[in-house]
Enzyme design. Structure first.
Site, PDB file in Angstrom:
ATOM      1  N   ASP A  23       1.179  -1.155  -0.335  1.00  0.00           N
ATOM      2  CA  ASP A  23      -0.235  -0.106   0.049  1.00  0.00           C
ATOM      3  C   ASP A  23       0.882   1.123  -0.058  1.00  0.00           C
ATOM      4  OD1 ASP A  23      -2.711   0.676   0.476  1.00  0.00           O
ATOM      5  OD2 ASP A  23      -2.006   2.255   1.455  1.00  0.00           O
ATOM      6  N   HIS A  35      -5.129  15.129  -9.051  1.00  0.00           N
ATOM      7  CA  HIS A  35      -5.257  13.284  -9.342  1.00  0.00           C
ATOM      8  C   HIS A  35      -3.962  12.408 -10.897  1.00  0.00           C
ATOM      9  CE1 HIS A  35      -8.727  12.375  -5.879  1.00  0.00           C
ATOM     10  NE2 HIS A  35      -8.971  12.941  -6.656  1.00  0.00           N
ATOM     11  N   ASP A  68      -1.634   9.832 -10.409  1.00  0.00           N
ATOM     12  CA  ASP A  68      -2.091   8.548 -11.895  1.00  0.00           C
ATOM     13  C   ASP A  68      -0.543   8.236 -11.810  1.00  0.00           C
ATOM     14  OD1 ASP A  68      -4.287   8.337 -11.115  1.00  0.00           O
ATOM     15  OD2 ASP A  68      -4.953   9.923 -13.284  1.00  0.00           O
ATOM     16  N   ARG A  76      11.513 -11.820 -10.027  1.00  0.00           N
ATOM     17  CA  ARG A  76      11.001 -12.765 -11.015  1.00  0.00           C
ATOM     18  C   ARG A  76      10.652 -12.727 -12.413  1.00  0.00           C
ATOM     19  NH1 ARG A  76      12.185 -16.271  -5.973  1.00  0.00           N
ATOM     20  NH2 ARG A  76      10.312 -15.735  -5.461  1.00  0.00           N
ATOM     21  N   GLU A 132      -4.387   2.397  -4.413  1.00  0.00           N
ATOM     22  CA  GLU A 132      -3.045   2.169  -4.410  1.00  0.00           C
ATOM     23  C   GLU A 132      -2.658   0.533  -3.981  1.00  0.00           C
ATOM     24  OE1 GLU A 132      -4.963   4.428  -0.757  1.00  0.00           O
ATOM     25  OE2 GLU A 132      -5.311   4.285  -2.421  1.00  0.00           O
ATOM     26  N   ARG A 190      15.007  -3.576  -2.504  1.00  0.00           N
ATOM     27  CA  ARG A 190      15.365  -3.429  -3.662  1.00  0.00           C
ATOM     28  C   ARG A 190      13.640  -2.764  -4.360  1.00  0.00           C
ATOM     29  NH1 ARG A 190      16.092  -9.222  -4.040  1.00  0.00           N
ATOM     30  NH2 ARG A 190      14.339  -8.939  -5.516  1.00  0.00           N
TER      31      ARG A 190
END
Length: 673
Positions: free
Chosen positions: A533, A546, A550, A565, A576, A596
């Site tokens: 989230d 907005h 986006d 992977r 979201e 990462r």
């Protein structure tokens, strides 16, 4: 083809084994094009009140004599049977065979609704004897064939059924009978629900609801919506079955129709029961039983008793459950449907186990003897599971173990049959698509050859015009085919892709998660899921608009796709929120992935935000293991871990075994300054 409710004794078996709830009665109403309504003038308690705004009754497309019987059956099947029998006698006296034919089919439909399949078969045979020979009786023969399939007492062989359905559809198209074609499609939905093919049943039900709406056939719409509501409650607790059931009630309007209203309330009861809402389910079953008792209709009464027995068993009221189960068993003995007697007897055994009744051994023996009445693996497994519980309660552990072993073997057989049926179904669909492609190719070749012959015939007079026309025709056909193919691909992609980010949408990622969950359970490989989230996403929208929000979502989609992977899958779950499915992964591998992804997201430029932008996210992970018996439970655990990460101050990752918590590179609070 029998359709029954989710039965009481199913609760001990892993997953649904009984055909789809209420399919038979609702389908008969839909198949014959009822123009009446399901919700009568009777009042309902607030617990299960159904929205019923007045709507104009659509003109019923079925022949008038049949419709006269059907409309009476909506409210009182016994009155409809008496009326139909009188009209049949009058038609025979005047030798009006056409009217007699449709009246007999109307009587057959009512007999199927009240579970009197033997009499329904006799009515259908009498109607078939009145069909004229030759092409003039083609439409009537197709109706008879459809009703014979409906009144069959044995489940269909799926490949043979699909082949026969294709023949019925072709015949209906040749007759240009859209009403009959829609009812053939509705029969598809019923059989797929019977075969427990949830995906195929859902697609077929959507098609039935659509064609019913186009034809203005409220009964087909109501059947499809009610069945979709009940199927939604059985497939996933996250669905809202009341939405579909309320829509079914609104479609049917307010005409008095006590019999159909009892069916709809029964659907409500099972949907509530599937969601664990026992008090509401009990109210719905009691209302359904009250209407059935008012009509003295045994078929609806036994379903009401069956539902109440199930609720009371779950509520620990074994004595009351036993009374209802015995009454259901008594009523089921009248209709000759073995599976209903088996269901009622399993409820009797379950109640006696709870009561430690001395009659338990005799009831177990009665249940075992019922195996000869229904030789299907599903019925045998149901009997074996219930008998095993009863024998265990009696202390006969060796015999209980033998019954349990038999149950497992029967379930394996049933699962193999279902897999084989599914494989045959997919093969049949492939063959249909392949044949259609070949036919289209031959059609295009034939058209090209025709144009070429025309060009040759016109060559002496206007050779260049004919050649030009041929080239234009071929180019136009190719352009149209390419556009159609492109449109189909685009629609298929939109159904499975999030339009903003291009990643799989919720439907697609959940389908992948179900597939990987079942595979992991079957071959014992690790499986981890993660809920992600974006932190303070609302603040981005409020501060920068907005459009900028986006772009944040698109940047995150790019970042997460680059760190996963090849066999992992991420999809936009909603807003979201994101769901990541990682086969072969354990929770202790999530922390490096989290790191990462944090780095990659920080590197992503976001138009409209300063750089570094400081956007962060929180993640919760969960791993398949003991205590996780469903995908919903696995996702719920990941969601709970996400909540922990949010509560810890965000920009963190939590799982059952790992917690990563650190400050963001730049706090999002800087965005508001």
């Amino acid at each position: 083809m029998h359709r029954t409710a989710p039965l009481a004794s199913e609760r001990a078996l892993p997953g649904p084994r009984r055909p789809h709830a209420r399919s038979l009665g609702w389908f008969v109403a839909a198949l014959l094009g009822f123009s009446s309504t399901c919700m009568g003038a009777h009042s309902e308690p607030p617990a299960v009140r159904l929205a019923t705004p007045a709507v104009p009754a659509p003109a019923a497309p079925a022949p008038v004599p049949m419709r006269e019987v059907e409309e009476r059956a909506l409210d009182d099947p016994r009155a409809a049977l008496a009326f139909g029998a009188q009209r049949v006698a009058e038609s025979r006296a005047t030798r009006d065979t056409k009217t007699e034919f449709w009246l007999l089919l109307g009587l057959a439909s009512v007999q199927v609704q009240v579970d009197n399949l033997a009499q329904a078969t006799r009515e259908i045979a009498a109607a078939a004897a009145l069909v004229p020979a030759g092409p003039e009786g083609q439409r009537e023969r197709l109706w008879v064939d459809l009703y014979a399939a409906l009144a069959s007492t044995s489940p269909p062989d799926l490949p043979a059924f699909q082949h026969r359905q294709a023949e019925r559809r072709n015949a209906a198209r040749a007759l240009n009978d859209e009403t009959l074609l829609c009812r053939v499609a509705t029969l598809d939905a019923v059989v797929y629900a019977d075969q427990l093919a949830a995906d195929e049943a859902w697609v077929a039900l959507e098609g039935a609801e659509s064609c019913g709406r186009q034809l203005g056939d409220a009964s087909i719409q109501a059947y499809a919506l009610g069945a979709m509501g009940l199927l939604a409650s059985r497939v996933s607790g996250q669905q809202l079955p009341e939405t579909y059931l309320d829509r079914a009630a609104r479609v049917l309007g307010e005409r008095p129709s006590r019999f159909q209203r009892a069916w709809l309330l029964d659907d409500v009861g099972w949907a509530r029961l599937n969601r664990g809402e026992l008090a509401q389910a009990r109210t719905a079953f009691e209302q359904s039983l009250a209407l059935s008792s008012e009509l003295a209709d045994a078929s609806s009464q036994k379903r009401g008793h069956e539902g109440l027995a199930e609720v009371m068993l779950k509520q620990g009221q074994a004595a009351a459950a036993l009374r209802h189960a015995r009454e259901s068993l008594r009523l089921a003995a009248r209709d000759g449907l073995a599976f209903r007697r088996i269901t009622a007897q399993t409820q009797v055994v379950e109640a006696m186990v709870a009561l430690r009744a001395p009659e338990l051994p005799a009831e177990i023996q009665s249940l075992r003897e019922m195996a000869a009445q229904d030789a299907s693996p599903r019925a045998g497994a149901l009997i074996a599971a219930s008998a095993a519980r009863g024998l265990r309660a009696l202390g006969q552990h060796e015999q209980a173990y033998a019954e349990l072993d038999r149950y497992l073997e029967l379930m394996r057989i049933d699962e193999r049959i279902r897999r084989d049926n599914l494989a045959q179904h997919l093969q049949a669909r492939y063959e249909v698509v392949r044949r259609d492609a070949e036919v289209n190719e031959l059609r295009h070749r034939a058209e090209a050859a025709r144009l070429e012959l025309e060009a040759r015939g016109e060559r002496q007079r206007a050779l260049w015009i004919a050649v030009l026309a041929l080239l234009v025709a071929l180019a136009g056909g190719g352009w149209f085919f390419a556009r159609a193919l492109q449109r189909r691909r685009r629609l298929a992609d939109l159904a499975l892709r999030d339009e903003l980010t291009g990643l799989p949408n919720r439907r697609a990622v959940l389908a992948f998660a179900h597939e990987q969950f079942n595979l992991a359970r079957r071959v014992s490989i690790p499986l981890a899921v993660a809920f992600i989230d974006l932190d303070r996403f609302k603040q981005v929208n409020d501060t920068y608009g907005h459009v900028c929000g986006d772009r944040v979502l698109q940047a995150f989609a790019t970042a997460v796709a680059s760190v996963l992977r090849g066999h992992d899958r991420v999809g936009r779950y909603g807003g979201e929120e994101w769901l990541v499915v990682m086969p072969g992964t354990q929770c202790d591998e999530l922390a490096p992935m989290f790191d990462r992804l944090r780095v990659r997201l920080a590197e992503q430029p976001i138009e409209g935000l300063p750089h570094p932008h400081g956007v962060s996210f929180s993640m919760g992970g969960a791993q398949l293991g003991p205590g996780i018996d469903s995908l919903d439970a696995l996702i719920a655990e990941a969601d709970a871990q996400l909540y922990r990460a949010k509560a810890s101050g965000r920009d963190a990752m939590f799982s059952a075994s790992v917690a990563v918590q650190r400050d963001s590179v730049l706090q999002l609070a800087a965005l508001s300054t």
